[in-house]
Design an enzyme around this catalytic site. Structure first.
Site, short mmCIF file in Angstrom:
data_model
loop_
_atom_site.label_atom_id
_atom_site.label_comp_id
_atom_site.label_asym_id
_atom_site.label_seq_id
_atom_site.Cartn_x
_atom_site.Cartn_y
_atom_site.Cartn_z
CG ASP A 70 -2.09 0.68 -28.60
OD1 ASP A 70 -3.47 0.85 -28.35
OD2 ASP A 70 -1.72 -0.23 -29.50
CG ASN A 116 -0.41 8.00 -15.49
OD1 ASN A 116 -1.33 7.33 -15.27
ND2 ASN A 116 0.85 7.66 -15.19
CG PHE A 120 -5.74 0.07 -14.67
CD1 PHE A 120 -4.26 0.55 -14.91
CD2 PHE A 120 -5.49 -0.88 -13.44
CE1 PHE A 120 -3.02 -0.12 -14.39
CE2 PHE A 120 -4.52 -1.54 -12.97
CZ PHE A 120 -3.28 -1.15 -13.45
CB SER A 182 -0.69 1.17 -11.81
OG SER A 182 -0.45 0.79 -13.03
CG ASN A 184 -2.52 6.47 -10.93
OD1 ASN A 184 -2.47 7.21 -9.89
ND2 ASN A 184 -1.97 6.22 -12.14
CB THR A 185 -5.68 0.31 -9.26
OG1 THR A 185 -6.00 0.63 -10.35
CG2 THR A 185 -6.94 -0.65 -8.90
CE LYS A 222 5.39 -1.09 -15.76
NZ LYS A 222 4.91 -0.47 -16.96
CG ASN A 251 3.94 0.98 -13.25
OD1 ASN A 251 3.59 2.14 -13.59
ND2 ASN A 251 3.05 -0.04 -13.38
N GLY A 276 9.14 9.54 -16.33
CA GLY A 276 10.23 10.32 -17.10
C GLY A 276 11.42 10.65 -16.30
#
Ligand SMILES: Cc1cc2nc3c(=O)[nH]c(=O)nc-3n(C[C@H](O)[C@H](O)[C@H](O)COP(=O)(O)O)c2cc1C
Length: 368
Positions: A70, A116, A120, A182, A184-185, A222, A251, A276
């Site tokens: 979310d 993924n 962000f 994360s 991806n940045t 995190k 993460n 997962g």
């Protein structure tokens, strides 16, 4: 039931489209009073013995929704209706951004995993703050706000971007999370190095205290499962030094090798963070290591590959006061949180521990 539905409907859809479809249903259901009462009664029954306290916040239980599901704080009530004891929204960045080009979310069904590289995608701190400000909660819950760096902001200005988000969002956050993990940045994870992390966390702490004067907003960091063990220790020591309230471990991972992945090679090779089941062992290992280092001085949140009640219980025994999940929700469906609560309550009942709090870290203390 859900598994059949998943195979027939969701699995045939693009994963991101399936996500938004499920999201729409959840948001719709919560708008219909009789329906939401019925669903909450079915999926979010309360177990007195699972009541949890973490960084001064009281929760119905230890199991929450991890960040990323979310991102824009549109489904807090919906996810509470589905039985999550806390909802971590975000990652929210200082400025709005579209994220990476699609396709950017991949299902590794055989491995019960996801990859993924969303990057962000979110509406930004101003819009999310406005949404939180105007929200009239239907269900009581705990809302965590997870913040990260806007992609176009240069690394030297990262602290300012986090501070901007803090100033806008801290008032609405039951707890605040600095996400530096994360994959991806570009450059984000280098903020985990202690010499970069110290000024970042200090600045966010100061900004939160300046913004919210009526209470102390709990602050967490995190971290990634890909940190070397010494770096995990260094973050743990820094967290203690700075009086941080919590660490969220972990993460997604950029690792692929040695995880026993059996999905098609093309899928496995997709760039991004893997989450997962294959993440389970390393996330648990990082958590255990953190608990061995910080003990009860800092609250730990265990996340990564939690699929069932036994996994959640193992995280608690390894030192987690709170447990979170995301990927298994995709595979297990709406009864997931209910099953975890039921299984946790059963495990606690037959364990030697009088309360859930007594069980936290018990396995690590035994071997210490
Ligand atoms: C599609 C997707 C998007 C995510 N986005 C975020 C994010 O924005 N911020 C964040 O801190 N973690 C994000 N995560 C990571 C999760 O919060 C969690 O740490 C990770 O997936 C491991 O838990 P799991 O194995 O239960 O999924 C994302 C995960 C997925 C699968």
């Amino acid at each position: 039931m859900y598994k059949l539905f998943f195979r027939l409907v969701f699995q045939r859809m693009d994963p991101e489209k399936a996500h938004y479809l499920a999201f729409r249903w959840i948001r719709l259901a919560v708008r219909i009073p009789a329906l939401r009462t019925f669903v909450a009664a079915a999926l979010a029954p309360r177990h007195e013995e699972l009541r949890t306290q973490a960084f001064g916040l009281r929760m119905h239980g230890p199991f929450g929704l991890a960040a990323g599901f979310d991102k824009n704080a549109v489904a807090i009530d919906g996810m509470t209706m589905l039985g999550f004891d806390h909802v971590e929204i975000g990652t929210v960045t200082g400025e709005p951004q579209p994220g990476n080009p699609k396709k950017r979310l991949f299902r590794l069904v055989q491995d019960r995993a996801l990859i993924n590289r969303m990057g962000f995608n979110n509406e930004g701190s101003l819009a999310v703050a406005a949404r939180l400000a105007s929200r009239t909660p239907v269900f009581r819950t705990v809302v965590g706000v997870n913040i990260g760096k806007t992609k176009v902001v240069p690394e030297e200005e990262a602290v300012l971007d986090y501070v901007k988000s803090t100033e806008r969002l801290a008032s609405y956050a039951d707890y605040l999370v600095v996400n530096v993990s994360s994959p991806n940045t570009p450059g984000l994870r280098s903020l985990q190095a202690v010499d970069q992390l110290r000024p970042l966390l200090s600045a966010v702490r100061e900004a939160a205290d300046r913004t919210v004067t009526t209470r102390r907003v709990p602050l967490l960091v995190k971290i990634a499962p890909d940190l070397a063990d010494e770096d995990v220790d260094a973050v743990a020591d820094l967290a203690v030094e700075l009086g941080l309230d919590g660490i969220i471990a972990t993460n997604t991972t950029i690792a692929r090798d040695g995880l026993g992945l059996t999905s098609e090679a093309g899928l496995v090779k997709e760039t991004g963070g893997l989450s997962g089941a294959p993440l389970k062992a390393r996330s648990l290992e990082v958590l255990r290591r953190l608990y061995a280092r910080v003990g009860d001085r800092i609250t730990l949140v265990g996340v990564g590959g939690v699929e069932n009640a036994e996994d959640a219980w193992q995280r608690i025994l390894a030192g987690a006061t709170l447990v979170q999940g995301y990927s298994a929700f995709v595979y297990e469906g709406p009864f997931w949180a209910r099953a975890i609560h039921k299984g946790l309550a059963a495990r606690l009942r037959t364990s030697p521990y009088a309360t859930l709090a007594d069980a936290v870290g018990a396995d690590v203390r035994k071997t210490a």
